[in-house]
Design a protein around this motif. Sequence first.
Motif, PDB file in Angstrom:
ATOM      1  N   THR A 172      -5.498  -7.614  -9.938  1.00  0.00           N
ATOM      2  CA  THR A 172      -4.152  -8.035  -9.505  1.00  0.00           C
ATOM      3  C   THR A 172      -3.116  -6.931  -9.768  1.00  0.00           C
ATOM      4  O   THR A 172      -1.973  -7.059  -9.366  1.00  0.00           O
ATOM      5  CB  THR A 172      -3.729  -9.375 -10.162  1.00  0.00           C
ATOM      6  N   THR A 173      -3.534  -5.856 -10.454  1.00  0.00           N
ATOM      7  CA  THR A 173      -2.657  -4.693 -10.651  1.00  0.00           C
ATOM      8  C   THR A 173      -2.890  -3.655  -9.552  1.00  0.00           C
ATOM      9  O   THR A 173      -1.957  -3.274  -8.849  1.00  0.00           O
ATOM     10  CB  THR A 173      -2.911  -4.061 -12.042  1.00  0.00           C
ATOM     11  N   ILE A 174      -4.153  -3.233  -9.378  1.00  0.00           N
ATOM     12  CA  ILE A 174      -4.440  -2.160  -8.402  1.00  0.00           C
ATOM     13  C   ILE A 174      -4.323  -2.649  -6.954  1.00  0.00           C
ATOM     14  O   ILE A 174      -4.274  -1.839  -6.043  1.00  0.00           O
ATOM     15  CB  ILE A 174      -5.823  -1.489  -8.625  1.00  0.00           C
ATOM     16  N   ALA A 175      -4.272  -3.978  -6.755  1.00  0.00           N
ATOM     17  CA  ALA A 175      -4.154  -4.540  -5.405  1.00  0.00           C
ATOM     18  C   ALA A 175      -2.943  -3.973  -4.659  1.00  0.00           C
ATOM     19  O   ALA A 175      -2.979  -3.836  -3.434  1.00  0.00           O
ATOM     20  CB  ALA A 175      -4.056  -6.061  -5.474  1.00  0.00           C
ATOM     21  N   PHE A 176      -1.883  -3.619  -5.399  1.00  0.00           N
ATOM     22  CA  PHE A 176      -0.650  -3.173  -4.738  1.00  0.00           C
ATOM     23  C   PHE A 176      -0.687  -1.700  -4.336  1.00  0.00           C
ATOM     24  O   PHE A 176       0.180  -1.234  -3.602  1.00  0.00           O
ATOM     25  CB  PHE A 176       0.563  -3.490  -5.619  1.00  0.00           C
ATOM     26  N   LEU A 177      -1.717  -0.978  -4.817  1.00  0.00           N
ATOM     27  CA  LEU A 177      -1.864   0.433  -4.462  1.00  0.00           C
ATOM     28  C   LEU A 177      -2.147   0.602  -2.954  1.00  0.00           C
ATOM     29  O   LEU A 177      -1.478   1.411  -2.302  1.00  0.00           O
ATOM     30  CB  LEU A 177      -2.978   1.053  -5.328  1.00  0.00           C
ATOM     31  N   PRO A 178      -3.100  -0.168  -2.361  1.00  0.00           N
ATOM     32  CA  PRO A 178      -3.289  -0.062  -0.892  1.00  0.00           C
ATOM     33  C   PRO A 178      -2.042  -0.451  -0.103  1.00  0.00           C
ATOM     34  O   PRO A 178      -1.791   0.109   0.961  1.00  0.00           O
ATOM     35  CB  PRO A 178      -4.447  -1.021  -0.589  1.00  0.00           C
ATOM     36  N   GLN A 179      -1.225  -1.392  -0.632  1.00  0.00           N
ATOM     37  CA  GLN A 179       0.024  -1.766   0.051  1.00  0.00           C
ATOM     38  C   GLN A 179       1.001  -0.593   0.028  1.00  0.00           C
ATOM     39  O   GLN A 179       1.623  -0.276   1.041  1.00  0.00           O
ATOM     40  CB  GLN A 179       0.650  -3.001  -0.619  1.00  0.00           C
ATOM     41  N   LEU A 180       1.093   0.052  -1.127  1.00  0.00           N
ATOM     42  CA  LEU A 180       1.982   1.206  -1.283  1.00  0.00           C
ATOM     43  C   LEU A 180       1.537   2.327  -0.337  1.00  0.00           C
ATOM     44  O   LEU A 180       2.358   2.928   0.363  1.00  0.00           O
ATOM     45  CB  LEU A 180       1.932   1.680  -2.746  1.00  0.00           C
ATOM     46  N   TYR A 181       0.225   2.577  -0.284  1.00  0.00           N
ATOM     47  CA  TYR A 181      -0.339   3.619   0.581  1.00  0.00           C
ATOM     48  C   TYR A 181      -0.081   3.307   2.058  1.00  0.00           C
ATOM     49  O   TYR A 181       0.346   4.173   2.827  1.00  0.00           O
ATOM     50  CB  TYR A 181      -1.847   3.750   0.318  1.00  0.00           C
TER      51      TYR A 181
END
Lengths: 91, 91
Positions: free
Chosen positions: A18-27
């Motif tokens: 639930t933390t790293i999930a937002f990395l693809p959104q940011l990318y």
Amino acid sequence: MTDYNYIDFFGFLAALLTTIAFLPQLYKTWQTKSANDVSLIMLILFLIGLICWIIYGLRINSIPILVANIITFIFNFSILILKIVYSKNNH
Amino acid sequence: MTDYNYIDFFGFLAALLTTIAFLPQLYKTWQTKSANDVSLIMLILFLIGLICWIIYGLRINSIPILVANIITFIFNFSILILKIVYSKNNH
């Protein structure tokens, strides 16, 4: 694996995902230069919620809660900044 | 307010905000019939993470972790379904 380790494993995996999930959104936002479909109200409510989690983590001295929520805050704050920047550029 | 209540207050507020934050996203996606800017990988990683939180909540018998993550799962699963449906309609 003991029962305790097995429970902890799911806790750590949960926090990690639930933390790293937002990395693809940011990318994706960075690549497409667009975040029109991402709700501004969601980002603001989520960021205020994350600040509350950080305060809670500090108060109960929980390093996992602190680390996970600080990283999630950085990712989501970056998405918010990109959304605002790209929104201005498109007008 | 005692110190304990004060700490709990931030925990409950944190859980509430990071749960209801996805309601405006669900509403926006429903209204605009578009979720192209919402990352599919984010939704999938986040949903798997929420399943891990639910397993963790069950294992440690934490009602707040269970309730918050089940509701967050329902909201995000609905956003995923809408994203897939609208994506198909646009092709």
